[in-house]
Design a protein around this motif. Structure first.
Motif, PDB file in Angstrom:
ATOM      1  N   GLN A 118      25.467 -32.546  54.518  1.00 29.07           N
ATOM      2  CA  GLN A 118      26.072 -32.143  53.209  1.00 29.07           C
ATOM      3  C   GLN A 118      27.241 -32.168  53.457  1.00 29.07           C
ATOM      4  O   GLN A 118      27.922 -32.490  52.340  1.00 29.07           O
ATOM      5  CB  GLN A 118      25.606 -30.539  53.191  1.00 29.07           C
ATOM      6  N   ILE A 125      25.973 -35.607  50.952  1.00 30.41           N
ATOM      7  CA  ILE A 125      24.585 -35.877  50.633  1.00 30.41           C
ATOM      8  C   ILE A 125      24.077 -34.342  49.982  1.00 30.41           C
ATOM      9  O   ILE A 125      24.160 -33.474  50.802  1.00 30.41           O
ATOM     10  CB  ILE A 125      23.785 -36.346  51.876  1.00 30.41           C
ATOM     11  N   LYS A 143      18.935 -31.165  48.685  1.00 28.35           N
ATOM     12  CA  LYS A 143      17.614 -31.739  48.601  1.00 28.35           C
ATOM     13  C   LYS A 143      17.468 -32.977  49.073  1.00 28.35           C
ATOM     14  O   LYS A 143      16.351 -32.994  49.856  1.00 28.35           O
ATOM     15  CB  LYS A 143      17.672 -31.916  46.929  1.00 28.35           C
ATOM     16  N   GLU A 144      18.344 -33.988  49.062  1.00 23.56           N
ATOM     17  CA  GLU A 144      18.215 -35.155  49.464  1.00 23.56           C
ATOM     18  C   GLU A 144      18.418 -35.117  50.962  1.00 23.56           C
ATOM     19  O   GLU A 144      17.591 -35.883  51.769  1.00 23.56           O
ATOM     20  CB  GLU A 144      19.211 -36.199  49.116  1.00 23.56           C
ATOM     21  N   ALA A 156      15.261 -33.987  52.568  1.00 25.14           N
ATOM     22  CA  ALA A 156      14.179 -35.014  52.159  1.00 25.14           C
ATOM     23  C   ALA A 156      14.420 -36.006  53.502  1.00 25.14           C
ATOM     24  O   ALA A 156      13.338 -36.547  54.231  1.00 25.14           O
ATOM     25  CB  ALA A 156      14.169 -35.788  51.166  1.00 25.14           C
ATOM     26  N   LEU A 157      15.716 -36.501  53.876  1.00 24.38           N
ATOM     27  CA  LEU A 157      15.786 -37.351  54.576  1.00 24.38           C
ATOM     28  C   LEU A 157      15.338 -36.926  55.972  1.00 24.38           C
ATOM     29  O   LEU A 157      14.761 -37.679  56.879  1.00 24.38           O
ATOM     30  CB  LEU A 157      17.390 -37.684  54.722  1.00 24.38           C
ATOM     31  N   ALA A 204       8.188 -39.605  49.201  1.00 22.54           N
ATOM     32  CA  ALA A 204       9.405 -39.281  48.580  1.00 22.54           C
ATOM     33  C   ALA A 204       9.228 -38.502  47.362  1.00 22.54           C
ATOM     34  O   ALA A 204       9.865 -37.745  46.864  1.00 22.54           O
ATOM     35  CB  ALA A 204      10.247 -40.501  48.235  1.00 22.54           C
ATOM     36  N   VAL A 230      12.342 -36.193  45.616  1.00 19.80           N
ATOM     37  CA  VAL A 230      13.412 -37.322  45.574  1.00 19.80           C
ATOM     38  C   VAL A 230      13.447 -38.649  45.147  1.00 19.80           C
ATOM     39  O   VAL A 230      12.058 -39.075  45.420  1.00 19.80           O
ATOM     40  CB  VAL A 230      14.370 -37.229  46.894  1.00 19.80           C
ATOM     41  N   ASN A 231      14.353 -39.271  44.447  1.00 19.41           N
ATOM     42  CA  ASN A 231      13.957 -40.726  44.134  1.00 19.41           C
ATOM     43  C   ASN A 231      15.024 -41.567  45.055  1.00 19.41           C
ATOM     44  O   ASN A 231      15.904 -41.705  44.575  1.00 19.41           O
ATOM     45  CB  ASN A 231      14.279 -40.702  42.772  1.00 19.41           C
ATOM     46  N   MET A 232      14.526 -41.731  46.093  1.00 16.78           N
ATOM     47  CA  MET A 232      15.371 -42.554  47.172  1.00 16.78           C
ATOM     48  C   MET A 232      14.269 -43.346  48.029  1.00 16.78           C
ATOM     49  O   MET A 232      13.222 -43.104  48.290  1.00 16.78           O
ATOM     50  CB  MET A 232      16.186 -41.543  47.858  1.00 16.78           C
TER      51      MET A 232
END
Lengths: 482, 248, 438
Positions: free
Chosen positions: C388, C392, C395-396, C399-400, C427, C432-434
């Protein structure tokens, strides 16, 4: 080449007789066999118990009658015939002694063979000993010293009479009468055991120790232990067990309850060496024990056990971590040889916040024995930041034994951290060769490796117990190695 | 002191040593060099009595006594010491406890009393200083989590404690940085006397700068194919083992 | 009517329909008797201590679909791994859909259980393999055997390397109010052959479905099987997957189970060793939320020397979801030099989520290397904060970390298109969209 192989060791082990297998010829007052309400009442009456105690026993007995013997453990044995057991046996002498001079010389001889001398030497080493032979407490040393600190250490029968309020308040509070089949049986027929109370803020200045011994044939031993550590107090409690070798199986179903109030600490160590049966698997003690401790706020209970005896062991010393920041520990070495079977482990029930538990279990199997670890770590939804670390290691000697691990892990809290590790291994040929090259014979090398394997737990035992435990390990596994 | 005659040995039907002859006298340092797979480690294992290897012909004698019927620990009691190439871990057994057991077992075998604790402590202190070993190290589990250098230093420490008649150092230099090598070699040199002998097994000449051999033997394909003074080691280093291979 | 009663009354009708004279009549009858005696498992049984079927069994399931249903390819296209060419065996409400399938008899059999069970030319194979590794004591497996009729039949001959993966897909259309389907698959992989199989169960609307599937896999000497199970069904669908794998010497079998969807999922995955130098791999990723429940119950029966097994299961549990991992490694006395490894790591993301783990070792041989590790914990807060602080979003970052947590399992997927698909599902699951190019 003249090499002492593991096979030789095995043969020697199988032929090794149980060192404590002597029978003390003391006249006993034994009840007729069988169990019914009258027997329960008779036990209570014989012990001159108050009415509430009698009623409590009867309640337990009625519950027991409705229960069935559990079968989930990984052990196989012929069920004890509960109606063929005598539920009370006491040495037929005055059951309480004021000084050693009054004690039956033959009984003293027994204690000497057990390696316990209730003489000056032992006194000097600072251990207060209560000895329960068959069912009755025969000697409590050091009572006066302890009394000065307000510590009560006596037989449970005496406590029921003299400290009725304390016993009434706590007995069955951690292990309820109906907890399980054997606990119910024990609650109905327990004949003696130890009671200990440490007052607020007192640090017990010496180790308190109880020795249990089953002597009479065809009797069961059902002792009851209750330890209460009041707020901020500390006690270290030792328990040792032996029984003479007999062909028939003897039943031992004890209940131990520990209560650690706020900020208190109880350390409970056991060296269990009941007769394991002979090398054909005949005889031996059935050891079905319920041990449980309750921790209030910031309290700590630590169970340490070295289990080398008994034909069948069924035992899970547990901690209920009720108070916030309370700590539970379980350190165990379980050795099985010949036809012994052990199903042992612990339960750590995390209820309070920031509660911590540690489990270190070392199982060593040899001969045709089966050794199981069974444990439960349960984190309730309220137990924020609970932590557990468990490690279960098994060492196998030979190819006719088994090692089993059944850990149950249940977590309902996202902030809990639980780690569990388990390994199984054997003694490596390369390890033995390395020792040999340094001049250490195979037999001694194996003893060394086994002791190393068990180290983390042996280190938790009070010094003098550790020496005894180490010796026991060698006796149960390594033949003449000393 | 050590007399090896026509020694043939192998493992699971595979011949590795094919007729070794070697004489080592008290006070001497012998180096055995050779390419990988030439049988160097097998030779040390056979002298120490590792039963995974089968001796098919010939003999190994220590002070005129045939070692063939002796168990590894009996050979150790007679003064054979092997510094392992890969020392084994024994969890939960401290270095001190291990040494105490080893020394007392040897004494027991010779009909002597156990070594008194204070004497043992004194000995441990003295020998650990010799190898610049931290005292904390001695209470750790034997070889467990030791670095490569610590393991080798620990081997030589044990050698110092046991004071063997014949010490075989199997690839003691492998995995050692130059400082550790110096300490280990220094330890070995201080232990050297008129009454004992040392066999250094190595692949490289480097260690021999520190432990100077009286004789160098080249082992190839299970046989000693060349023997000479310390200059042979330099020659080998320079020309490489291909030189030996080409000649044989 | 209770489901059990309904099944009892359906059984005779079923037998008449499929041919009472068949050799399988006795097998079915015996299996049905076992189910009748034992009934559906309850929490009183040790193996079902943490999973209750009670709520699900209350549905009024129809045992046979009332009519045949057809689905358009466009409706279901997204459930196929369309990036790559595959053989396909597709069932709709338990009935084979030749329209959606792409089977073959050319040098290998990728076809139907119903024809294998009835046609004479398959008789020898059926006699040798059908119901031979499945556990005859287990009541749900018995129930499946009793009604065994349709499913995939795959037989790969000796030394055949199957070029394309095989997809086995079971659709349920939901035109029934509630449907019980019981696919039965039989897979035989010949000596030195190699095959990759992907299995999926998918319902197409919100009516409850209960699938009680049994798959028997025979892996012959030196054969290699990679099996992938995608469990990403909608929230009214429940699945009990019983997979039994018998391995011969030097064979290599791996099963990856990806459990993301569904209401209740129970995976009974069993490996039996019948030769030396066998390698077995069991891996799984479970990511669930809401009130989902996933139970992995694995058994590796080491019966022969010099074999290896590797288990690695990762679980992430949010909301009120519950996870169970019960992994048993059994090492028989003869199975010296066994190397058995088991790892189970779990992350609880919510106060209401829970996990029950029971890794078990039962060992009767002494020269073995066995270990299991189990952890239950949280995402590393320090790592979260670190990410963070580098910009980043939470949420991402979360997810990572979760992807990284599962990566050990994802990495071992051998079909690239499949790996991409799983990564994408994860994902989506994590919202998340990554891309995760870790």
């Amino acid at each position: 080449m003249s090499k002492y192989t593991e096979d030789d060791l095995k043969i020697e082990l199988e032929n090794k007789e149980y060192e404590y297998g002597f029978y003390t010829d003391i006249e006993s007052d034994t009840f007729p066999v069988g169990l019914n309400e009258d027997i329960v009442r008779a036990i209570s009456k014989k012990k001159e118990e108050p009415e509430w105690m009698t009623d409590w026993r009867i309640e337990a007995f009625r519950a027991w009658e409705q229960m069935v013997e559990p079968e989930w453990a990984n052990v196989h044995y012929e069920k004890p015939k509960f109606q063929d057991i005598s539920y009370y046996s006491a040495p037929l002498k005055k059951a309480k002694y004021e000084s050693l001079d009054e004690v039956d010389p033959e009984l003293l001889e027994t204690f000497k063979k057990l390696g316990i001398s209730i003489d000056e030497q032992k006194m000097l080493s600072g251990v207060a000993v209560d000895i329960v032979m068959d069912s009755v407490s025969v000697a409590t040393t050091f009572k006066k010293t302890l009394a000065e600190k307000g510590i009560i250490f006596c037989s449970i029968s005496e406590a029921i009479k003299e400290h009725s309020e304390l016993v009434r308040k706590y007995i069955g509070s951690v292990v309820p009468q109906k907890d399980n089949f054997y606990a119910a049986l024990n609650s109905a027929v327990f004949s003696d055991g130890s009671f200990c109370y440490i007052p607020k803020g007192v640090r017990c200045p010496m180790e308190l120790s109880t020795y249990f011994r089953i002597n009479q044939a065809g009797t069961g031993q059902f002792e009851r232990t209750l330890v209460i550590a009041d707020e901020g107090s500390y006690v270290s409690y030792l328990e040792g067990c032996t029984a003479p070798s007999r062909d028939e199986n003897q039943l031992h179903a004890a209940v131990v309850e520990l209560i650690a109030l706020d900020d208190a600490e109880i350390k409970y160590s056991t060296v269990q060496n009941w007769f394991p049966g002979n090398k054909e698997g005949k005889g031996g003690v059935y050891n079905f024990v319920t041990k449980r401790g309750l921790c209030e706020k910031n309290a700590k209970i630590s169970w340490t056990q070295v289990e080398t005896g008994s034909a069948v062991t069924w035992k899970y010393p547990s901690c209920i971590l009720k108070g916030d920041n309370s700590v539970g520990e379980f350190y165990s070495i379980a050795v099985t040889n010949n036809y012994q079977q052990a199903d042992t482990g612990t339960k750590m029930i995390h209820l309070g916040k920031n509660t911590k538990s540690t489990i270190i279990s070392k199982g060593i199997s040899a001969g045709k024995s089966q050794n199981s670890y069974r444990g439960l770590v349960q984190i309730s939804s309220r137990a924020d930041n609970a932590r557990n670390f468990s490690q279960c290691d098994s060492l196998l000697m030979g190819n006719n034994c088994g090692a089993h691990t059944f850990p149950y892990i249940e977590s309902k809290n996202p902030s809990a951290k639980i780690e569990h590790e388990a390994t199984t291994s054997k003694i490596g040929e390369d390890q033995v060769f390395y020792c040999n090259q340094r001049g250490i014979p195979t037999e001694k090398a194996i003893a060394l490796i086994v002791n190393g394997f068990s180290k983390e737990v042996l280190n938790k035992l009070p010094m003098e117990f550790a020496v005894e435990a180490q010796k026991l390990l060698e006796i149960s596994l390594e033949g003449s190695v000393g | 002191m050590l007399s090896i005659k026509n020694l043939h040995a192998g493992i699971e039907d595979k011949d590795i040593l094919k007729g070794i002859n070697l004489e080592v006298k008290a006070g001497e340092v012998h180096a055995i060099m050779g390419p990988n797979g030439s049988g160097k480690s097998t030779l040390s294992a056979v002298i120490a009595g590792n039963e995974n290897y089968e001796v098919t012909d010939g003999s190994v004698e220590l002070d005129g006594e045939d070692l063939a019927d002796l168990a590894p620990e009996e050979r150790a009691h007679k003064g054979v010491f092997l510094s392992f190439q890969y020392p084994v871990e024994i969890p939960g057994v401290s270095v001190t406890n291990f040494m105490k057991t080893a020394i007392n077992e040897s004494r027991k075998a010779k009909g002597q009393e156990e070594m008194p604790a204070n004497e043992m402590l004194k000995l441990i202190r003295e020998k650990s200083e010799l190898l610049e070993i931290d005292r904390k190290f001695l209470s750790r589990s034997l070889n467990e989590g030791f670095s490569g250098g610590e393991k080798k230093r620990n081997e030589i420490f044990q050698m110092a404690m046991l004071e063997p008649k014949l010490a075989i150092l199997d690839e003691t230099d492998s995995g050692l940085d130059i400082d550790a090598l110096r300490i280990v070699a220094n330890g070995v040199n201080k232990l050297k006397s008129e009454n004992n002998a040392i066999i250094v097994i190595t692949h490289y000449q480097r260690l021999l700068d520190y432990i100077v051999p009286d004789f160098v033997h080249v082992l190839y394909n299970g046989k000693i194919v060349k023997s000479g003074g310390k200059e042979l080691a330099y020659e080998l280093e320079e020309k490489g083992y291909d030189w030996i291979k080409a000649e044989n | 009517m209770e489901l059990k009663e309904k099944l009892i009354s359906s059984f005779m009708a079923f037998e008449e329909r499929v041919d009472v004279d068949s050799d399988l009549h006795d097998v079915r009858t015996e299996a049905f008797k076992n189910f009748e005696n034992k009934g559906f498992p309850t929490k009183k049984e040790e193996a079902w201590k943490y999973t209750s079927l009670n709520t699900i069994l209350k549905n009024d399931f129809s045992v046979f679909p009332k009519k045949e249903n057809a689905v358009e390819f466009s409706e279901v296209k997204k459930y196929f791994i369309h990036e790559i060419d595959t053989y396909k065996v597709v069932f709709v409400d338990g009935v084979f859909s030749s329209f959606l399938s792409s089977t073959t008899h050319d040098g290998l059999d990728v076809c139907l259980m119903s024809s294998a069970l009835t046609k004479p030319k398959y008789k020898m194979v059926i006699d040798e393999y059908f119901n031979k590794v499945a556990n005859k004591e287990e009541s749900l497996t018995s129930l499946n055997t009793a009604f065994a009729y349709e499913g995939a039949y795959i037989n790969i001959p000796r030394s055949k390397v199957v070029e394309k993966p095989i997809e086995i897909i079971n659709f349920s259309t939901g035109t029934e109010a509630a449907l019980l389907v019981q696919p039965r698959n039989l897979i035989i992989v010949g000596e030195n052959a190699h095959v990759q199989i992907i299995e999926r169960h998918q319902s197409l609307n919100d009516n409850p479905v209960l699938t009680n599937s049994v798959t028997e896999i025979f892996v012959q000497k030196r054969a290699i099987v990679d099996y992938y199970k995608i469990q990403n069904d909608n929230l009214e669908a429940s699945l009990i997957d019983n997979t039994y794998i018998a391995q011969k010497e030097q064979s290599n079998a791996s099963v990856h189970t990806f459990s993301f969807g569904g209401n209740l999922t129970r995976n009974n995955l069993n490996f039996y060793h019948q030769g030396e130098h066998i390698d077995s791999t069991l891996k799984g990723i479970t990511i669930i939320e809401g009130k989902q429940h996933v139970d992995h119950y694995t058994l590796v029966q080491h019966a022969t020397p010099n074999c290896e097994s590797h288990q690695n299961y990762k679980g992430i549990f949010d909301d009120k979801s519950t996870g169970v991992f019960n992994g048993k490694i059994y090492v028989e006395k003869e199975a010296q030099k066994t190397d058995a490894f088991q790892q189970n790591n779990n992350i609880l993301l919510s106060d209401k989520a829970s996990i029950n783990a029971k890794p078990q070792l039962e060992i009767f041989a002494d020269d073995v290397k066995c270990s299991h590790g189990c952890t239950i914990g949280q995402l590393d807060e320090k790592a979260m904060f670190y990410m963070q602080s580098r910009g980043i979003p939470q949420k991402e970052a979360k997810a990572l970390l979760m992807y990284a947590f599962s990566n050990e399992v994802i990495e071992s997927i051998k079909i690239p298109a499949m790996k991409a698909r799983i990564t994408k599902i994860i994902a989506m699951k994590l919202g998340v969209n990554m891309g995760f190019d870790l």
